[in-house]
Motif scaffolding. Structure first.
Motif, mmCIF file in Angstrom:
data_model
loop_
_atom_site.group_PDB
_atom_site.id
_atom_site.type_symbol
_atom_site.label_atom_id
_atom_site.label_comp_id
_atom_site.label_asym_id
_atom_site.label_seq_id
_atom_site.Cartn_x
_atom_site.Cartn_y
_atom_site.Cartn_z
ATOM 1 N N CYS A 41 0.813 -1.227 0.000
ATOM 2 C CA CYS A 41 0.000 0.000 0.000
ATOM 3 C C CYS A 41 0.847 1.280 0.000
ATOM 4 O O CYS A 41 0.296 2.371 -0.089
ATOM 5 N N GLY A 42 2.156 1.152 0.119
ATOM 6 C CA GLY A 42 3.005 2.338 0.019
ATOM 7 C C GLY A 42 3.684 2.769 1.315
ATOM 8 O O GLY A 42 4.271 3.853 1.377
ATOM 9 N N LYS A 43 3.653 1.923 2.326
ATOM 10 C CA LYS A 43 4.239 2.289 3.627
ATOM 11 C C LYS A 43 5.760 2.448 3.536
ATOM 12 O O LYS A 43 6.319 3.467 3.956
ATOM 13 N N THR A 44 6.419 1.418 3.004
ATOM 14 C CA THR A 44 7.884 1.471 2.914
ATOM 15 C C THR A 44 8.331 2.616 2.022
ATOM 16 O O THR A 44 9.285 3.337 2.344
ATOM 17 N N THR A 45 7.641 2.802 0.932
ATOM 18 C CA THR A 45 7.979 3.907 0.026
ATOM 19 C C THR A 45 7.927 5.242 0.771
ATOM 20 O O THR A 45 8.815 6.084 0.610
ATOM 21 N N SER A 46 6.901 5.425 1.613
ATOM 22 C CA SER A 46 6.772 6.682 2.363
ATOM 23 C C SER A 46 7.949 6.875 3.316
ATOM 24 O O SER A 46 8.534 7.969 3.377
HETATM 25 P P1 ADP Z 1 4.373 -1.585 1.569
HETATM 26 O O1 ADP Z 1 5.559 -1.127 2.333
HETATM 27 O O2 ADP Z 1 3.107 -0.977 2.057
HETATM 28 O O3 ADP Z 1 4.284 -3.070 1.465
HETATM 29 P P2 ADP Z 1 5.770 -0.488 -0.708
HETATM 30 O O4 ADP Z 1 5.930 0.937 -0.417
HETATM 31 O O5 ADP Z 1 6.937 -1.385 -0.521
HETATM 32 O O6 ADP Z 1 4.504 -1.046 0.074
HETATM 33 O O7 ADP Z 1 5.291 -0.647 -2.213
HETATM 34 C C1 ADP Z 1 4.178 0.068 -2.724
HETATM 35 C C2 ADP Z 1 3.924 -0.377 -4.152
HETATM 36 O O8 ADP Z 1 4.961 0.085 -4.990
HETATM 37 C C3 ADP Z 1 3.859 -1.872 -4.338
HETATM 38 O O9 ADP Z 1 2.841 -2.188 -5.243
HETATM 39 C C4 ADP Z 1 5.210 -2.213 -4.902
HETATM 40 O O10 ADP Z 1 5.130 -3.358 -5.724
HETATM 41 C C5 ADP Z 1 5.543 -0.984 -5.700
HETATM 42 N N1 ADP Z 1 6.989 -0.747 -5.810
HETATM 43 C C6 ADP Z 1 7.880 -0.730 -4.804
HETATM 44 N N2 ADP Z 1 9.121 -0.481 -5.257
HETATM 45 C C7 ADP Z 1 8.994 -0.328 -6.601
HETATM 46 C C8 ADP Z 1 9.919 -0.057 -7.663
HETATM 47 N N3 ADP Z 1 11.233 0.152 -7.410
HETATM 48 N N4 ADP Z 1 9.425 0.014 -8.912
HETATM 49 C C9 ADP Z 1 8.115 -0.159 -9.149
HETATM 50 N N5 ADP Z 1 7.205 -0.415 -8.209
HETATM 51 C C10 ADP Z 1 7.635 -0.516 -6.950
#
Ligand code: ADP
Ligand code: ADP
Length: 226
Positions: A41-46
């Motif tokens: 859902c985007g937690k790690t990305t945030s």
């Molecule tokens: P969470 O931490 O909530 O599990 P992430 O932030 O890791 O979620 O990932 C959010 C979404 O972005 C996921 O659908 C993941 O597959 C996608 N994603 C993460 N890293 C990349 C990347 N480098 N390129 C494309 N999509 C990505």
């Protein structure tokens, strides 16, 4: 000590996927915020955008009203614990904990003192000469926490830090992290996909789904909803 502010932050990966959409989030100084939501859902990305490990597509991030979106990670005064811990396998516990302080040019005597103090607080002071592979899972997790807190960061980010522990250790470590937060008085941001975990930690819970922040409230208020 720091407040953190996400202002209309969006992340679109190179392949076009939008992982975080228009995120507005205010985290108070010394708050313990839990960011919860299903996998993907985007937690790690945030967290990674806040730490400076991932670029931001649009919007801005502020720490204490200082715009950090353009600063390199080392100038953000933030420490992060990863799910995998990411300990350096060839270094001892002491060296793992000392490494970032050495990079910062902290004098050797201060490093000794700060590492010993953090290790004592975490109950790992007898393990300083060991290598990560000579530690239990719970001990590794403490080293990962110790490596972050020796830096006295103004914000402490944790990405599923307990998911590799068994259920009993996890319960214990949650209580310890709550205590650690009180003792350090530092801003904590904690990511988990586990709703039960979210309810037992932190002062506010932010719920994310498909890259969108859906709700942010105290655990009590979220619990009481029909
Ligand atoms: P969470 O931490 O909530 O599990 P992430 O932030 O890791 O979620 O990932 C959010 C979404 O972005 C996921 O659908 C993941 O597959 C996608 N994603 C993460 N890293 C990349 C990347 N480098 N390129 C494309 N999509 C990505
Ligand atoms: P106690 O729980 O009786 O205070 P411990 O030796 O278990 O004694 O822990 C000392 C402190 O170190 C705890 O209060 C807690 O703040 C911190 N701590 C211990 N283990 C962990 C851990 N796994 N993760 C985070 N903090 C921890």
């Amino acid at each position: 000590m720091a407040s953190v502010r996400f202002e209309r932050v969006t992340k679109q990966y190179e392949n076009g996927y939008v992982a975080v959409k228009d995120l507005n989030l205010d985290i108070c100084d010394r708050e313990f915020l839990v960011l919860v939501g299903p996998s993907g859902c985007g937690k790690t990305t945030s967290l990674r955008m806040l730490a400076g490990l991932e670029s931001i597509t649009s919007g801005h991030i502020y720490i204490d009203d200082r715009r950090v979106s353009d600063l390199p990670p080392k100038d953000r005064d933030i420490a992060m614990v990863f799910q995998s811990y990411a300990l350096y396998p060839h270094m001892s516990v002491f060296e793992n904990m000392a490494f970032s302080l050495e990079l910062q040019g902290v004098p050797k005597a201060d490093i000794q003192q700060r590492v010993k103090q953090a290790a004592t607080q975490l109950g790992i002071d007898t393990l300083l000469d060991r290598k990560p592979k000579q530690l239990s899972g719970g001990q590794r997790q403490r080293v990962a926490v110790g490596r972050a807190i020796v830096r006295n960061p103004s914000a402490f980010l944790m990405d599923e830090p307990l998911s590799n522990l068994d259920a009993k250790l996890r319960v214990q470590a949650r209580a310890e992290l709550n205590k650690l937060h009180k003792r350090l008085g530092t801003t904590f941001i904690y990511v988990t996909h586990d709703q039960v975990e979210a309810m037992t930690m932190g002062s506010r819970i932010a719920i994310m789904n498909q890259g969108i922040l859906q709700q942010i409230d105290t655990p009590q208020t979220i619990y009481e909803q029909p």
